[in-house]
Write an enzyme that holds these catalytic residues in place. Structure first.
Site, PDB file in Angstrom:
ATOM      1  N   ASP A  12      -7.784 -13.173  -7.530  1.00 23.55           N
ATOM      2  CA  ASP A  12      -8.838 -12.485  -8.270  1.00 23.55           C
ATOM      3  C   ASP A  12      -9.714 -11.814  -7.220  1.00 23.55           C
ATOM      4  O   ASP A  12     -10.482 -12.482  -6.526  1.00 23.55           O
ATOM      5  CB  ASP A  12      -9.630 -13.520  -9.092  1.00 23.55           C
ATOM      6  CG  ASP A  12     -10.889 -12.938  -9.743  1.00 23.55           C
ATOM      7  OD1 ASP A  12     -11.100 -11.721  -9.634  1.00 23.55           O
ATOM      8  OD2 ASP A  12     -11.642 -13.719 -10.354  1.00 23.55           O
ATOM      9  N   LYS A  74     -16.171  -3.202  -4.346  1.00 21.21           N
ATOM     10  CA  LYS A  74     -15.141  -2.955  -5.369  1.00 21.21           C
ATOM     11  C   LYS A  74     -15.599  -1.861  -6.339  1.00 21.21           C
ATOM     12  O   LYS A  74     -14.787  -1.129  -6.889  1.00 21.21           O
ATOM     13  CB  LYS A  74     -14.876  -4.255  -6.121  1.00 21.21           C
ATOM     14  CG  LYS A  74     -13.876  -4.150  -7.253  1.00 21.21           C
ATOM     15  CD  LYS A  74     -13.595  -5.518  -7.823  1.00 21.21           C
ATOM     16  CE  LYS A  74     -12.839  -5.469  -9.117  1.00 21.21           C
ATOM     17  NZ  LYS A  74     -12.630  -6.819  -9.667  1.00 21.21           N
ATOM     18  N   GLU A 151      -7.599  -8.178 -15.566  1.00 22.84           N
ATOM     19  CA  GLU A 151      -8.355  -9.431 -15.496  1.00 22.84           C
ATOM     20  C   GLU A 151      -8.423 -10.176 -16.831  1.00 22.84           C
ATOM     21  O   GLU A 151      -8.133 -11.373 -16.878  1.00 22.84           O
ATOM     22  CB  GLU A 151      -9.761  -9.176 -14.930  1.00 22.84           C
ATOM     23  CG  GLU A 151      -9.712  -8.908 -13.435  1.00 22.84           C
ATOM     24  CD  GLU A 151     -10.958  -8.255 -12.866  1.00 22.84           C
ATOM     25  OE1 GLU A 151     -11.958  -8.123 -13.592  1.00 22.84           O
ATOM     26  OE2 GLU A 151     -10.918  -7.866 -11.686  1.00 22.84           O
ATOM     27  N   ASP A 173     -15.328  -9.946 -20.810  1.00 23.98           N
ATOM     28  CA  ASP A 173     -15.293 -10.221 -19.374  1.00 23.98           C
ATOM     29  C   ASP A 173     -16.374  -9.404 -18.673  1.00 23.98           C
ATOM     30  O   ASP A 173     -16.223  -8.199 -18.470  1.00 23.98           O
ATOM     31  CB  ASP A 173     -13.890  -9.858 -18.843  1.00 23.98           C
ATOM     32  CG  ASP A 173     -13.738 -10.121 -17.353  1.00 23.98           C
ATOM     33  OD1 ASP A 173     -14.710 -10.522 -16.703  1.00 23.98           O
ATOM     34  OD2 ASP A 173     -12.623  -9.910 -16.840  1.00 23.98           O
TER      35      ASP A 173
END
Ligand code: AMP
Length: 560
Positions: A12, A74, A151, A173
């Protein structure tokens, strides 16, 4: 002799923290880093001697050395942004590669064998370019991407093993930097994703940034008037405040710009500050349900994933939107890594999960630029519509505009808007047309693979035969030379030795604590810093370990 089977790994690669998990003995298991912690902050810092620190030590240095440290990179994956740290320049994928490299080393140390490949998770709403850059970051770290998994889908994989019922589930999420909503259905052995939507620029970091703005406004301070270190320490303090808000009203004292200032925050005030962000969470939920043709009441369960779903304000919003509380959740921080390792096992057809089949969807519409109506250019013609089950292959017929045309330009875009100028450009290329003196027909085929990567083929129907063009798998704007340069830059870096990390991390943590405190508390921390430096000088491993443990616990107690 039997060949050793490579470990089945899932990563992850998060905005805030990254994790690596392995599938062993029929279950997914998290791998600890050199500090014994399973969460590795996705932070990189360049030490004074030019060596690279990744993880906890780097995170502590975000406060003490903001100009040499980078976090949340990211969010910039796929952009041209560069991070200048201590005289060295990095792209977001180079920084991600350093994080991946650390995870790889941790796994190798833990498993005692080399690690070459892994399943890596990405936000469902990551674009084609962001996916390619993630693959490139893995390549830079010496890792082969076995598969990219979305994800929320990874979270579903982790849950899939726990529940054996047929259920419609919405996965909400909210990570540090991205927001994904996925609607899926379990009808084991099938996990079918019906819809995935999201916002790549919305996450827990925005909630902290909103607090920072509100706080500076109350104090009538302009961010530009405060030095970088003081601003970073205030950001750090507000992050803590946000995390503790669930325990009751919080008070903050800060003295980074002159005399000490106070700021207090309770849930009601926080919700007011966060109103615009909370409002932005609604649209993707509504769209996902609409695309899956479901009402909130049709859902059997709601799953919360990502650290930012710990916020009371977010949980309340979810409860209001769905008229109930999310009733099941595994640890939102670790579930994606566990699911990614589960997927690695699934790919390897491990017995315990052999029977699970996962279908995913393409979260956005892909198409090309075309003419609309009376020759109005710049229209967007969808070829693969959003939330089509993948892998998918779709073909659409187009025509040249006049008989003497010598070539057509295929411009590929992703997005949901009717004009290409409002969508995201992916790639363009020319296809030569044979001179037949007539309007030409051409079939444009889009194939979207299970990793979320696109290929385009063009077939000329008359005279030209089959003309295929595949979209370049390397990141756009990154030619072979630029990629080579990245490889060379990373190979030349001096990475801080892994076994020295626990000591380096405590030193960084003590320095941060010193910056964050004042008066007697600061004096005490100064004494601890001196003590630890002198124990380090003694080079007695047992003494060092004992002192480290004691000082880490003391800092934990002070919440520093
Ligand atoms: P992730 O990218 O899933 O690791 O999510 C990290 C985000 O979760 C960061 O923005 C954190 O601020 C946020 N977060 C983690 N723990 C908490 C907490 N207890 N309360 C509020 N936000 C949290």
């Amino acid at each position: 002799m039997q060949e050793a089977t490579p470990p089945l790994l899932g990563i992850d690669l998060g905005t805030t923290n990254s994790l690596i998990a392995v599938w062993r003995a029929g279950r997914a298991e998290l791998i600890p880093n050199a500090l014994g912690d399973c969460l590795t902050p996705s932070v990189v810092s360049v030490d004074e001697d030019g060596s690279i620190l990744v993880g906890h030590a780097a995170r502590a240095r975000l406060t003490t050395h903001p100009e040499r440290s980078a976090a949340a990179f990211k969010r910039f994956m796929g952009s041209d942004k560069r991070f200048e740290l201590g005289g060295q320049s990095f792209s977001p994928e180079e920084l991600s590669a350093l994080v991946l490299g650390t995870l790889k080393q941790d796994a190798e140390a833990w498993l005692g064998c080399p690690v070459q490949e892994a399943v890596i998770s990405v936000p469902a709403y990551f674009s084609d370019e962001q996916r390619k850059r993630t693959c490139f970051a893995a390549e830079l770290a010496g890792l082969k991407v076995q598969r990219l998994i979305n994800e929320p889908t990874a979270a579903a994989m982790a849950y899939g093993l726990h529940e054996q019922q047929c259920e419609r589930t919405l996965i909400f999420d909210l990570g540090g930097g991205t927001f994904d909503v996925t609607v899926l259905e379990y009808a084991l052995p099938l996990i079918e994703v019906h819809a995935s939507t999201g916002d790549n620029f919305l996450g827990g970091e925005d909630f902290t940034a909103a607090l920072l703005q509100a706080c500076l406004k109350d104090w009538q301070l302009a961010p530009a008037a405060i030095d970088a270190q003081a601003l970073a320490s205030l950001g750090d303090a507000l992050e803590q405040l946000k995390r503790q808000l669930g325990e009751g009203p919080q008070q903050l004292t800060w003295s980074g710009a002159g005399e000490p200032r106070e700021w207090s925050l309770d849930e009601a005030r926080a919700q007011k500050i966060w109103e615009p962000l909370l409002a932005r969470l609604r649209a993707p939920i509504e769209q996902a349900l609409r695309d899956a043709r479901l009402n909130p009441r049709d859902l059997d369960s709601l799953v919360l994933v990502g650290g930012a779903t710990r916020m009371t304000a977010v949980q309340q919003l979810v409860a209001t939107l769905f008229g109930r509380l999310p009733y099941r959740h595994l640890d939102p921080d670790t579930i994606v890594a566990l699911g990614a390792a589960t997927q690695a096992a699934c790919k390897a057809r491990e017995q315990a999960i052999e029977e699970i089949i996962l279908t995913d969807v393409c979260p956005y519409t892909l198409g090309i630029a075309s003419l609309r109506g009376e020759g109005v250019s710049g229209a967007f013609s969808p070829i693969i519509e959003r939330n089509t089950v993948i892998p998918a292959s779709r073909v659409q017929r187009f025509y040249s505009t006049h008989p003497q045309q010598s070539a057509v330009r295929i411009e590929v875009y992703q997005g949901e808007r009717p004009w290409v100028r409002d969508n995201i450009f992916i790639e363009a290329f020319d296809v030569a047309l044979p001179q037949t003196g007539a309007i030409q027909a051409l079939d444009v085929r889009f194939s979207y693979d299970i990793n979320g990567l696109l290929e385009v083929d063009v077939t000329l129907l008359e005279g030209g035969g089959r003309h295929a063009h595949s979209i370049d798998r390397s990141p756009a704007g990154l030619g072979a030379e630029a990629r080579q340069a990245s490889h060379a830059r990373l190979a030349a870096l001096k990475i801080h030795p892994r076994d020295a990390l626990p000591n380096r991390t405590l030193s960084a943590r003590l320095e941060r604590a010193w910056v964050q405190t004042l008066g007697e508390e600061r004096e005490r921390i100064g004494a601890w810093l001196d003590e630890f430096n002198s124990v380090l000088g003694g080079q007695q491993p047992q003494q060092i370990a004992a002192s480290r443990q004691r000082l880490n616990s003391a800092l934990d107690e002070l919440r520093l």
